[in-house]
Structures are given as structure tokens and as C-alpha cells.
Design a protein around this motif. Structure first.
Motif, PDB file in Angstrom:
ATOM      1  N   GLU A  11      29.752 -64.904  -4.531  1.00  0.00           N
ATOM      2  CA  GLU A  11      29.207 -66.134  -3.970  1.00  0.00           C
ATOM      3  C   GLU A  11      30.212 -67.272  -3.849  1.00  0.00           C
ATOM      4  O   GLU A  11      30.069 -68.134  -2.984  1.00  0.00           O
ATOM      5  CB  GLU A  11      28.000 -66.596  -4.793  1.00  0.00           C
ATOM      6  N   PRO A  35      28.753 -72.552  -2.114  1.00  0.00           N
ATOM      7  CA  PRO A  35      27.733 -72.941  -1.146  1.00  0.00           C
ATOM      8  C   PRO A  35      27.076 -74.281  -1.447  1.00  0.00           C
ATOM      9  O   PRO A  35      26.399 -74.843  -0.590  1.00  0.00           O
ATOM     10  CB  PRO A  35      26.716 -71.794  -1.233  1.00  0.00           C
ATOM     11  N   ARG A  69      34.666 -71.027  -1.966  1.00  0.00           N
ATOM     12  CA  ARG A  69      33.663 -71.265  -0.927  1.00  0.00           C
ATOM     13  C   ARG A  69      32.296 -71.494  -1.568  1.00  0.00           C
ATOM     14  O   ARG A  69      31.317 -70.817  -1.270  1.00  0.00           O
ATOM     15  CB  ARG A  69      33.593 -70.077   0.044  1.00  0.00           C
ATOM     16  N   LYS A 105      25.351 -75.724   1.902  1.00  0.00           N
ATOM     17  CA  LYS A 105      24.611 -74.559   2.386  1.00  0.00           C
ATOM     18  C   LYS A 105      23.528 -74.092   1.414  1.00  0.00           C
ATOM     19  O   LYS A 105      22.838 -73.102   1.683  1.00  0.00           O
ATOM     20  CB  LYS A 105      25.574 -73.398   2.645  1.00  0.00           C
ATOM     21  N   SER A 106      23.372 -74.794   0.315  1.00  0.00           N
ATOM     22  CA  SER A 106      22.427 -74.374  -0.727  1.00  0.00           C
ATOM     23  C   SER A 106      21.217 -75.309  -0.746  1.00  0.00           C
ATOM     24  O   SER A 106      21.362 -76.521  -0.939  1.00  0.00           O
ATOM     25  CB  SER A 106      23.114 -74.392  -2.094  1.00  0.00           C
TER      26      SER A 106
END
Length: 323
Positions: free
Chosen positions: A184, A83, A81, A248-249
Motif C-alpha cells: 500500500e 494513499p 505512495r 486517495k483515502s
């Protein structure tokens, strides 16, 4: 081989370190492996999310069949996952009722395209283990090389089986911090390290590390990463890739100064180190005398060294495979 363990009311998928226990009608963490009536199924077998004909350097693979084209296919789903994923539109979701392509059809298309290899790439091919294995075996019979671009999140038994039918691999070594992997990325560093060791002993191997500011670029961590690669084989090409905000980053991009500092350090201990996403030169040079062996401008490739695995200038052994 089926990597499944039965439990009361659930099936345990033993393909990757998540060891998902999947109830009937449900899917594992990757989103593509399903418990169907008490049997572990891959309903997305042959569901190709994307495809194309790419220079093999785009994988990136620099030391295996340089200057050739690779028939590239991608899938759905992933067992990480990240990011900052660049392919989140296919890795972090699945498309139900996707068109399915048989391994035989993939081999046929690759042969018709004139490509020297098939690359299992774009999203995470490991979670489509059965399809990759079936396709790879047929490709070998057809004289087509197999290349896998992967996060390396695989258990030892399937890793040994998979990399034994691959001719080349690029594995993402995303960090040398196990807490970062777990917290993370939702991954397991030890599994990735083991996959790297398996691959290094079974096929041509290159590694990619995306340098994310403040996440995996600490000097002490970089030293650990370089020590690990050196212990496996200092001739493994390492691609240090520049991070840009994505998915998402939204942290700022890695600075060129940081890229150059880490690249300089890596080149002090490894024989072949390249920068990605910076526009810098990506030539392959002899680690002993510095002579340019393979010249690259974008994806245009010129092989200058005429003696194959021996440097024309100094006679030292080189570590790449040309046509």
C-alpha cells in the motif's frame, strides 16, 4: 558521496531501497532524481516547495529544544505512495522550473529569523539528500541545529551519513507489517527499521505512527511495533497520530476510543507517548514519579522542571534537551 551504480544504458540510484534503474533523460520513482547524459543528477537541488517558521513541536519534536522556533523548508517528490498523504500536493508531484535557493541562502534566512534550528520537512527530504547534506554542514558551522522529518526510506550507507549531520529526527514508522509497507505504501519496512536504529545512535530521535483503522492498528501488530521501539530504546518519544480522510483515502477517521486504547498500551511499555490530532493534553511527565516537566497547550510551551535532565521531584534521569 554519490550513491550510483552504472549499468549498460541505465544508472542505478542506490540512495533508497527502490534501486531505480534510470534510462537517460528519465527520472526515478521519487520524481526528482534524473539520469542526465550518463550522470545521476538532482535537477531540483534547492527547489523549495514550501517554507515557514514553525514551533519545533509542530514537526512533531517534543524533546529537543522545546519551545523554540524552527526554520522549515519543504521540497518536491517522495519515494513512497501513501494513499492518505497530507502533503500530496508537493510530495506526489514536482513543479518544473521552480525557483532554487542555495544552502548559503537558507542558512542566511534561518539566522536572520532567529530560529534555533532548520527543519527539512513537509514533503520527503531524503530524496533531496545532497541538498540536505550541504545545508546541514553549513548550519552546524553557523551554530544552527538540523532537524529532519522523514519516512526513513533510505539505504544503510546514506542513512549513516545523513543522520550523522542531523541533531534531531522524527521518522514515520507507518506500520509494523512489511506487506502493508510494500503493497500500500510502496515502501520497505526493513529499511525504515534500519534507519531508525542508525538515527537512534547518532542524533535525538522521535517517532510518529499514523493510526489508520483496519490498516495498521491490529493489536498483534501494535505489540510488534512497541517491542521494536523498546528494543531500540524505550525513551524514544512516540507520537501516535489520528488519521483523517485525505488524498486517495476516504475511510472514516480513527476513533478516539481506538486512539486511547493504543495510547494506554504504548504507555505501559514506553516512557514518552503522545497523541496527535486528538486535542488531548501533550504534557511531558516524569516516567518515574509522574510530575509534569513540560506543559503544552497547543504550541504554547512552559518548561516547569528547572534541573534540566534531572527530575526536580524524584531526581531520576530525563531524556530531553532544552536550550
Amino acid at each position: 558521496m554519490s550513491y550510483t551504480v552504472s549499468h549498460t544504458n541505465t544508472l542505478e540510484c542506490a540512495l533508497c531501497p527502490h534501486h531505480c534503474r534510470i534510462s537517460s533523460g528519465k527520472r526515478g520513482f521519487c520524481g526528482v532524481r534524473e539520469n542526465r547524459n550518463g550522470e545521476l543528477s538532482l535537477p531540483f537541488y534547492g527547489a523549495i516547495s514550501s517554507g515557514g517558521i514553525d514551533p519545533i513541536e509542530k514537526k512533531p519534536i517534543f524533546h529537543f529544544l522545546p519551545g523554540t522556533m524552527s526554520f522549515s523548508i519543504g521540497f518536491w517528490g517522495c519515494n513512497l505512495r501513501c494513499p492518505f498523504c497530507q502533503n500530496y500536493n508537493i510530495s506526489q508531484r514536482v513543479q518544473e522550473n521552480s525557483a532554487h535557493t542555495s544552502p548559503e541562502e537558507t542558512i542566511k534566512k534561518a539566522r536572520e529569523s532567529g530560529c534555533h534550528s532548520i527543519s527539512y520537512t513537509y514533503s520527503e527530504p531524503l530524496v533531496h539528500f545532497e541538498y540536505c547534506m550541504d545545508c546541514a554542514r553549513l548550519a552546524r558551522e553557523a551554530g544552527i541545529a538540523n532537524v529532519i522529518v522523514t519516512n526513513g526510506m533510505l539505504n544503510p550507507a546514506p542513512a549513516e551519513e545523513l543522520f550523522s549531520v542531523m541533531d534531531a529526527a522524527n521518522i514515520d514508522l507507518k506500520s509494523y507489517n512489511p506487506d502493508y509497507y510494500r503493497r500500500e505504501l510502496k515502501g520497505d519496512l526493513d529499511a525504515v527499521k534500519n534507519a531508525i536504529i542508525f538515527a537512534a545512535n547518532r542524533c535525538h530521535l522521535e517517532l510518529t505512527t499514523l493510526l489508520v483503522p483496519g490498516k495498521n492498528d491490529d493489536p498483534e501488530e501494535i505489540e510488534g511495533l512497541l517491542d521494536f521501539i523498546t528494543d531500540v530504546n524505550k525513551n524514544i518519544p512516540l507520537h501516535l497520530s489520528r488519521y483523517f480522510p485525505n488524498y486517495k483515502s476516504n475511510m472514516p477517521a480513527t476513533t478516539i476510543e481506538s486512539m486511547d486504547r493504543i495510547t494506554t498500551r504504548a504507555r505501559q511499555v514506553l516512557n514518552y507517548v503522545y497523541q496527535g490530532n486528538t486535542g488531548s493534553a501533550a504534557d511531558t511527565v516524569c516516567p518515574r514519579c509522574g510530575t509534569t516537566l513540560i506543559q503544552r497547550s497547543g504550541y504554547r510551551v512552559r518548561i516547569l522542571n528547572r534541573s534540566g535532565s534531572i527530575c526536580d521531584s524524584c531526581g531520576s534521569e530525563l531524556h530531553y534537551q532544552i536550550r
